[in-house]
Design a protein around this motif. Structure first.
Motif: not given
Ligand code: T46
Length: 140
Positions: A97-114
Motif C-alpha cells: 500500500m503506498y501513495d497515501f494522501s495526507p488525509d488517507a484513512v484505509l479501513m480493512v475488513l478481515a475474515s479472521d483475527y490477527y
C-alpha cells in the motif's frame, strides 16, 4: 489476474451519504476484524506480505492511496479513492500500500483475527508458497 472491486450501495439524501456493510451480503465473508490506518507518512509504503488464508476488503474511507497486488505471476496497481469502493484481496496475494494522501484513512475488513502465523513476509517464500499451491492443484 482478476481485480475484484465492489461499489457499495450509497444511501444518500440531503444530509449526505451513508454506506452500510453486512457480512455475506455486501462482504463475501464473515467479518471477524476491522482495522484502519491513518496519518501515514509521505512516501511510506506498507504491507510487503501475503496471507496464507486471510481474505480482506480494503476501503479508503477518506483520501486516497494505491494498492499493488501481486499473485506471483502478475501485478496490478489499484487506486482507491472513493469511500464507497472496496477492493477484495484474496489469500496468497502479495500486497503493498503506498501513495497515501495526507488525509488517507484505509479501513480493512478481515475474515479472521490477527494471526502472525498466517503472514508470509518474505517474497521468495511467497513465490514458493504459490508454486506449491499450484502444483497441489495440478495433482488433484
Ligand atoms: C494487510 C495490510 C493491508 C495488530 O496488533 N493487529 C492487527 O489486526 C493488525 C493488522 C496489526 N497489528 C499490529 C502489528 C504491527 O505491530 O500493528 C502493527 C502494524 O501492522 P503491520 O505492520 O502488519 O501493518 P501493514 O500495514 O504492513 O499490514 C496490514 C495488515 O497487517 C495486513 O494483514 O493485509 O495491512
Amino acid at each position: 489476474m482478476q481485480v475484484i472491486k465492489y461499489a457499495f450501495q450509497q444511501h444518500g439524501d440531503e444530509r449526505g451519504q451513508l454506506v452500510a456493510l453486512e457480512e455475506f451480503k455486501d462482504i463475501p465473508f464473515e467479518i471477524k476484524r476491522v482495522y484502519y490506518m491513518y496519518d501515514t507518512g509521505q512516501g511510506v509504503r506498507r504491507g510487503f506480505h501475503a496471507h496464507k488464508s486471510l481474505e480482506q476488503i480494503l476501503i479508503c474511507i477518506h483520501g486516497s492511496c494505491k494498492i499493488l497486488l501481486d499473485n506471483g505471476g502478475e501485478k496490478k496497481i489499484v487506486p482507491l479513492e472513493c469511500p464507497y469502493e472496496g477492493l477484495y484481496v484474496s489469500n496468497a496475494m502479495w500486497r503493498e500500500m503506498y501513495d497515501f494522501s495526507p488525509d488517507a484513512v484505509l479501513m480493512v475488513l478481515a475474515s479472521d483475527y490477527y494471526k502472525e502465523e498466517d503472514y508470509i513476509r518474505s517474497y521468495d517464500d511467497f513465490l514458493e508458497y504459490v508454486k506449491n499451491q499450484e502444483s497441489g492443484k495440478a495433482e488433484k
